[in-house]
Design a protein around this motif. Structure first.
Motif, short mmCIF file in Angstrom:
data_model
loop_
_atom_site.label_atom_id
_atom_site.label_comp_id
_atom_site.label_asym_id
_atom_site.label_seq_id
_atom_site.Cartn_x
_atom_site.Cartn_y
_atom_site.Cartn_z
N MET A 1 0.85 -1.17 0.00
CA MET A 1 0.00 0.00 0.00
C MET A 1 0.90 1.24 0.00
N ALA A 2 0.48 2.26 -0.62
CA ALA A 2 1.23 3.51 -0.68
C ALA A 2 0.52 4.57 0.15
N THR A 3 1.08 5.74 0.14
CA THR A 3 0.47 6.85 0.85
C THR A 3 -0.91 7.14 0.28
N GLU A 4 -1.89 7.25 1.16
CA GLU A 4 -3.27 7.55 0.78
C GLU A 4 -3.80 8.65 1.69
N HIS A 5 -4.83 9.33 1.23
CA HIS A 5 -5.46 10.39 2.00
C HIS A 5 -6.48 9.75 2.96
N HIS A 6 -6.38 10.09 4.23
CA HIS A 6 -7.29 9.56 5.25
C HIS A 6 -7.81 10.71 6.10
N SER A 7 -8.99 10.50 6.64
CA SER A 7 -9.54 11.42 7.63
C SER A 7 -9.77 10.64 8.92
N GLY A 8 -9.77 11.36 10.03
CA GLY A 8 -9.95 10.69 11.30
C GLY A 8 -10.37 11.68 12.37
N SER A 9 -10.60 11.13 13.55
CA SER A 9 -11.06 11.97 14.66
C SER A 9 -10.85 11.23 15.97
N CYS A 10 -11.10 11.96 17.05
CA CYS A 10 -11.19 11.33 18.37
C CYS A 10 -12.57 10.65 18.45
N GLN A 11 -12.89 10.06 19.57
CA GLN A 11 -14.17 9.35 19.70
C GLN A 11 -15.37 10.29 19.66
N CYS A 12 -15.27 11.44 20.32
CA CYS A 12 -16.43 12.32 20.41
C CYS A 12 -16.56 13.27 19.21
N GLY A 13 -15.52 13.34 18.38
CA GLY A 13 -15.57 14.19 17.20
C GLY A 13 -15.15 15.63 17.43
N ALA A 14 -14.74 15.97 18.65
CA ALA A 14 -14.29 17.33 18.92
C ALA A 14 -13.00 17.66 18.16
N VAL A 15 -12.18 16.63 17.91
CA VAL A 15 -10.93 16.78 17.16
C VAL A 15 -11.05 15.99 15.87
N ALA A 16 -10.78 16.65 14.75
CA ALA A 16 -10.83 15.98 13.44
C ALA A 16 -9.60 16.41 12.64
N PHE A 17 -9.11 15.49 11.81
CA PHE A 17 -7.90 15.74 11.04
C PHE A 17 -7.91 14.99 9.73
N GLU A 18 -6.98 15.34 8.86
CA GLU A 18 -6.72 14.63 7.62
C GLU A 18 -5.22 14.41 7.54
N ALA A 19 -4.82 13.33 6.87
CA ALA A 19 -3.39 13.07 6.67
C ALA A 19 -3.19 12.21 5.44
N ASP A 20 -2.12 12.48 4.74
CA ASP A 20 -1.66 11.61 3.66
C ASP A 20 -0.61 10.71 4.29
N VAL A 21 -0.94 9.43 4.42
CA VAL A 21 -0.10 8.53 5.20
C VAL A 21 -0.20 7.10 4.66
N ASP A 22 0.89 6.37 4.75
CA ASP A 22 0.93 4.95 4.40
C ASP A 22 0.61 4.17 5.66
N ILE A 23 -0.51 3.47 5.68
CA ILE A 23 -0.93 2.73 6.87
C ILE A 23 -0.73 1.22 6.71
N SER A 24 0.00 0.80 5.68
CA SER A 24 0.10 -0.62 5.37
C SER A 24 0.81 -1.43 6.45
N LYS A 25 1.72 -0.84 7.20
CA LYS A 25 2.43 -1.56 8.26
C LYS A 25 2.60 -0.66 9.48
N PRO A 26 1.53 -0.44 10.22
CA PRO A 26 1.64 0.43 11.39
C PRO A 26 2.52 -0.20 12.47
N PHE A 27 2.99 0.64 13.36
CA PHE A 27 3.83 0.21 14.47
C PHE A 27 3.02 0.07 15.74
N THR A 28 3.39 -0.90 16.55
CA THR A 28 2.97 -0.96 17.93
C THR A 28 4.24 -0.80 18.76
N CYS A 29 4.08 -0.36 19.97
CA CYS A 29 5.22 -0.09 20.84
C CYS A 29 4.90 -0.61 22.23
#
Length: 118
Positions: A1-29
């Motif tokens: 997967m390559a970089t794609e445009h995504h939108s997201g938010s917190c649970q309640c929707g008070a915070v919303a954002f967009e990002a162009d990001v590659d999510i094919s292999k996210p990290f856990t820590c």
């Protein structure tokens, strides 16, 4: 997967954002925060991130070396993203893939980072 445009938010929707990001292999820590948070993180340059709303609803938390600026919603407590310099100094956004609209983060293969040892 390559970089794609995504939108997201917190649970309640008070915070919303967009990002162009590659999510094919996210990290856990396994650091003391991420282990408890359960975030799956994908990184993108901060210039590819746009906060759409909720700057006044965000609070910031830092710990340990105080390099990563964890952003969380003061209303619902969810951390949708964080900011930190990349290894080369580029300002980066760490996107919590669990907060992206229409994405099943649990279905993505993850890379594990040993933050407890770092």
């Amino acid at each position: 997967m390559a970089t794609e445009h995504h939108s997201g938010s917190c649970q309640c929707g008070a915070v919303a954002f967009e990002a162009d990001v590659d999510i094919s292999k996210p990290f856990t820590c396994n650091c003391s925060r991420c282990r408890r948070l359960g975030a799956r993180l994908a990184f993108t340059p901060e210039s590819a991130f746009t906060l759409l709303k909720g700057a006044d609803s965000l609070a910031e938390y830092t710990f340990n070396k105080h390099v990563i600026r964890h952003q969380f919603c003061k209303v619902c407590g969810i951390e949708p993203f964080a900011f930190a310099p990349g290894r080369d100094g580029t300002p980066m956004a760490a996107i919590n893939v669990n907060c992206l609209d229409g994405v099943d983060a649990a279905a993505l293969p993850v890379q594990h980072f040993d933050g407890a040892a770092a």
